[in-house]
Design a protein around this motif. Sequence first.
Motif, PDB file in Angstrom:
ATOM      1  N   MET A   1      75.746  39.342  15.395  1.00  0.00           N
ATOM      2  CA  MET A   1      75.683  40.554  15.746  1.00  0.00           C
ATOM      3  C   MET A   1      77.738  40.631  16.457  1.00  0.00           C
ATOM      4  O   MET A   1      77.943  40.598  16.183  1.00  0.00           O
ATOM      5  CB  MET A   1      75.387  41.299  16.283  1.00  0.00           C
ATOM      6  CG  MET A   1      76.585  42.518  16.267  1.00  0.00           C
ATOM      7  SD  MET A   1      75.470  44.238  16.992  1.00  0.00           S
ATOM      8  CE  MET A   1      75.184  44.066  18.445  1.00  0.00           C
ATOM      9  N   PHE A   2      77.100  39.753  18.015  1.00  0.00           N
ATOM     10  CA  PHE A   2      77.794  39.690  18.613  1.00  0.00           C
ATOM     11  C   PHE A   2      79.300  38.201  18.710  1.00  0.00           C
ATOM     12  O   PHE A   2      80.417  38.255  18.217  1.00  0.00           O
ATOM     13  CB  PHE A   2      77.607  39.138  20.241  1.00  0.00           C
ATOM     14  CG  PHE A   2      76.627  39.983  21.078  1.00  0.00           C
ATOM     15  CD1 PHE A   2      77.546  41.235  21.985  1.00  0.00           C
ATOM     16  CD2 PHE A   2      75.460  40.257  20.702  1.00  0.00           C
ATOM     17  CE1 PHE A   2      77.476  42.107  22.160  1.00  0.00           C
ATOM     18  CE2 PHE A   2      75.058  41.223  21.979  1.00  0.00           C
ATOM     19  CZ  PHE A   2      76.574  42.084  22.561  1.00  0.00           C
ATOM     20  N   PHE A   3      78.137  37.381  17.703  1.00  0.00           N
ATOM     21  CA  PHE A   3      79.557  36.437  17.263  1.00  0.00           C
ATOM     22  C   PHE A   3      80.100  36.775  15.707  1.00  0.00           C
ATOM     23  O   PHE A   3      82.193  36.999  16.469  1.00  0.00           O
ATOM     24  CB  PHE A   3      78.972  34.958  16.695  1.00  0.00           C
ATOM     25  CG  PHE A   3      79.746  33.819  15.752  1.00  0.00           C
ATOM     26  CD1 PHE A   3      80.555  33.561  17.128  1.00  0.00           C
ATOM     27  CD2 PHE A   3      79.780  33.787  14.678  1.00  0.00           C
ATOM     28  CE1 PHE A   3      81.265  32.328  16.212  1.00  0.00           C
ATOM     29  CE2 PHE A   3      80.578  33.235  14.155  1.00  0.00           C
ATOM     30  CZ  PHE A   3      81.640  32.324  14.528  1.00  0.00           C
ATOM     31  N   ALA A   4      80.291  38.283  15.331  1.00  0.00           N
ATOM     32  CA  ALA A   4      81.163  38.532  14.128  1.00  0.00           C
ATOM     33  C   ALA A   4      81.707  39.265  14.831  1.00  0.00           C
ATOM     34  O   ALA A   4      82.680  40.049  14.512  1.00  0.00           O
ATOM     35  CB  ALA A   4      80.041  39.704  13.451  1.00  0.00           C
TER      36      ALA A   4
ATOM     37  N   SER B   1      93.308  31.866  22.480  1.00  0.00           N
ATOM     38  CA  SER B   1      92.578  30.720  21.745  1.00  0.00           C
ATOM     39  C   SER B   1      91.844  29.462  23.097  1.00  0.00           C
ATOM     40  O   SER B   1      90.727  28.476  22.788  1.00  0.00           O
ATOM     41  CB  SER B   1      93.623  29.843  21.733  1.00  0.00           C
ATOM     42  OG  SER B   1      94.496  30.573  20.114  1.00  0.00           O
ATOM     43  N   VAL B   2      92.221  29.559  24.507  1.00  0.00           N
ATOM     44  CA  VAL B   2      92.009  29.128  25.794  1.00  0.00           C
ATOM     45  C   VAL B   2      90.346  28.927  25.537  1.00  0.00           C
ATOM     46  O   VAL B   2      89.374  28.496  25.714  1.00  0.00           O
ATOM     47  CB  VAL B   2      92.702  28.319  26.850  1.00  0.00           C
ATOM     48  CG1 VAL B   2      91.664  28.079  27.930  1.00  0.00           C
ATOM     49  CG2 VAL B   2      93.655  28.286  26.368  1.00  0.00           C
ATOM     50  N   THR B   3      89.953  30.399  26.228  1.00  0.00           N
ATOM     51  CA  THR B   3      88.383  30.721  26.442  1.00  0.00           C
ATOM     52  C   THR B   3      88.082  31.176  24.973  1.00  0.00           C
ATOM     53  O   THR B   3      86.710  30.923  24.377  1.00  0.00           O
ATOM     54  CB  THR B   3      88.882  31.932  27.707  1.00  0.00           C
ATOM     55  OG1 THR B   3      89.862  33.057  26.393  1.00  0.00           O
ATOM     56  CG2 THR B   3      89.591  31.268  28.659  1.00  0.00           C
TER      57      THR B   3
ATOM     58  N   LEU C   1      82.972  31.192  21.801  1.00  0.00           N
ATOM     59  CA  LEU C   1      82.225  31.439  19.718  1.00  0.00           C
ATOM     60  C   LEU C   1      81.655  30.027  19.241  1.00  0.00           C
ATOM     61  O   LEU C   1      80.816  30.193  19.145  1.00  0.00           O
ATOM     62  CB  LEU C   1      84.069  31.231  19.363  1.00  0.00           C
ATOM     63  CG  LEU C   1      84.259  32.788  19.324  1.00  0.00           C
ATOM     64  CD1 LEU C   1      85.518  33.323  17.958  1.00  0.00           C
ATOM     65  CD2 LEU C   1      83.051  33.987  18.933  1.00  0.00           C
ATOM     66  N   MET C   2      82.696  28.664  20.027  1.00  0.00           N
ATOM     67  CA  MET C   2      81.419  27.840  19.573  1.00  0.00           C
ATOM     68  C   MET C   2      79.895  28.013  20.304  1.00  0.00           C
ATOM     69  O   MET C   2      79.253  27.343  19.370  1.00  0.00           O
ATOM     70  CB  MET C   2      82.529  26.662  19.801  1.00  0.00           C
ATOM     71  CG  MET C   2      81.962  25.243  19.393  1.00  0.00           C
ATOM     72  SD  MET C   2      83.006  23.691  19.674  1.00  0.00           S
ATOM     73  CE  MET C   2      82.809  23.681  21.735  1.00  0.00           C
ATOM     74  N   ASN C   3      80.557  28.564  21.518  1.00  0.00           N
ATOM     75  CA  ASN C   3      79.192  28.143  22.149  1.00  0.00           C
ATOM     76  C   ASN C   3      78.289  29.019  21.901  1.00  0.00           C
ATOM     77  O   ASN C   3      77.243  28.286  21.429  1.00  0.00           O
ATOM     78  CB  ASN C   3      79.354  28.341  23.501  1.00  0.00           C
ATOM     79  CG  ASN C   3      79.881  26.907  24.167  1.00  0.00           C
ATOM     80  OD1 ASN C   3      79.770  25.384  23.825  1.00  0.00           O
ATOM     81  ND2 ASN C   3      80.675  27.026  25.332  1.00  0.00           N
ATOM     82  N   MET C   4      78.698  29.941  21.199  1.00  0.00           N
ATOM     83  CA  MET C   4      77.517  30.924  20.965  1.00  0.00           C
ATOM     84  C   MET C   4      76.882  30.630  19.648  1.00  0.00           C
ATOM     85  O   MET C   4      75.566  30.696  19.154  1.00  0.00           O
ATOM     86  CB  MET C   4      77.839  32.746  20.547  1.00  0.00           C
ATOM     87  CG  MET C   4      79.112  33.221  21.804  1.00  0.00           C
ATOM     88  SD  MET C   4      79.845  34.806  21.664  1.00  0.00           S
ATOM     89  CE  MET C   4      78.182  35.695  20.844  1.00  0.00           C
ATOM     90  N   GLN C   5      77.895  29.467  18.436  1.00  0.00           N
ATOM     91  CA  GLN C   5      77.101  29.312  17.504  1.00  0.00           C
ATOM     92  C   GLN C   5      76.774  28.738  17.827  1.00  0.00           C
ATOM     93  O   GLN C   5      75.230  28.041  16.357  1.00  0.00           O
ATOM     94  CB  GLN C   5      78.691  28.575  16.739  1.00  0.00           C
ATOM     95  CG  GLN C   5      78.169  28.764  14.844  1.00  0.00           C
ATOM     96  CD  GLN C   5      78.286  29.576  13.854  1.00  0.00           C
ATOM     97  OE1 GLN C   5      77.853  30.953  14.792  1.00  0.00           O
ATOM     98  NE2 GLN C   5      77.381  29.625  13.833  1.00  0.00           N
ATOM     99  N   THR C   6      76.793  27.380  18.291  1.00  0.00           N
ATOM    100  CA  THR C   6      75.499  26.283  18.947  1.00  0.00           C
ATOM    101  C   THR C   6      74.663  26.159  20.080  1.00  0.00           C
ATOM    102  O   THR C   6      73.687  25.572  19.685  1.00  0.00           O
ATOM    103  CB  THR C   6      76.501  24.862  18.717  1.00  0.00           C
ATOM    104  OG1 THR C   6      77.241  25.108  20.586  1.00  0.00           O
ATOM    105  CG2 THR C   6      77.793  25.204  17.686  1.00  0.00           C
ATOM    106  N   GLN C   7      74.760  27.653  20.667  1.00  0.00           N
ATOM    107  CA  GLN C   7      73.515  28.171  21.002  1.00  0.00           C
ATOM    108  C   GLN C   7      73.489  26.791  22.250  1.00  0.00           C
ATOM    109  O   GLN C   7      72.285  26.851  22.739  1.00  0.00           O
ATOM    110  CB  GLN C   7      71.940  28.101  21.023  1.00  0.00           C
ATOM    111  CG  GLN C   7      72.020  29.551  19.576  1.00  0.00           C
ATOM    112  CD  GLN C   7      70.868  28.661  19.169  1.00  0.00           C
ATOM    113  OE1 GLN C   7      69.831  28.663  19.079  1.00  0.00           O
ATOM    114  NE2 GLN C   7      70.694  30.100  18.041  1.00  0.00           N
ATOM    115  N   GLU C   8      74.732  26.125  23.080  1.00  0.00           N
ATOM    116  CA  GLU C   8      74.789  25.325  24.339  1.00  0.00           C
ATOM    117  C   GLU C   8      75.462  26.153  25.137  1.00  0.00           C
ATOM    118  O   GLU C   8      76.300  27.049  25.030  1.00  0.00           O
ATOM    119  CB  GLU C   8      76.240  24.225  23.879  1.00  0.00           C
ATOM    120  CG  GLU C   8      75.939  23.821  24.721  1.00  0.00           C
ATOM    121  CD  GLU C   8      77.190  21.882  24.549  1.00  0.00           C
ATOM    122  OE1 GLU C   8      78.017  22.057  25.661  1.00  0.00           O
ATOM    123  OE2 GLU C   8      77.033  21.847  22.802  1.00  0.00           O
TER     124      GLU C   8
END
Length: 131
Positions: free
Chosen positions: A26-29, A75-77, A82-89
């Motif tokens: 939900m947060f990613f979307a 785009s910098v932040t 978003l990438m870290n939320m998707q990969t759970q890193e």
Amino acid sequence: MRRKNQTCMIEFPHLWIPIQSEQQGMFFALFLGMYLTMVLGNLLIILLIRLDLCFHIPMCFFLSHLALRDISFSSVTVRNMLMNMQTQEQSISYAGCISQMYFVTLFSCLDNFLLTVMSYVRYVAICQPLH
């Protein structure tokens, strides 16, 4: 002679909003939708100013550059988030942290510079209209 701690940090942990795994989608979307809306809106501003001849005035020129700066700054932040939320890193590398801080500072200074120039142009237009 006493030995000092020579530990080298290569990653930093993210200490931002703690999100449970069931809420992550939900947060990613939500963040992706806001990011895409912002990028498309600013691209529309830039295209409109570049294509229509009646918008070729100095203030619109500065507004198009502010829209481009807004795209770059977010785009910098947001892309990294978003990438870290998707990969759970939950960490960022040292080089990534330094480069992100550099670009955030650069775009913030550019924003201040553009707003200063825009205010000076408006001041000259009001106080000395025939010069």
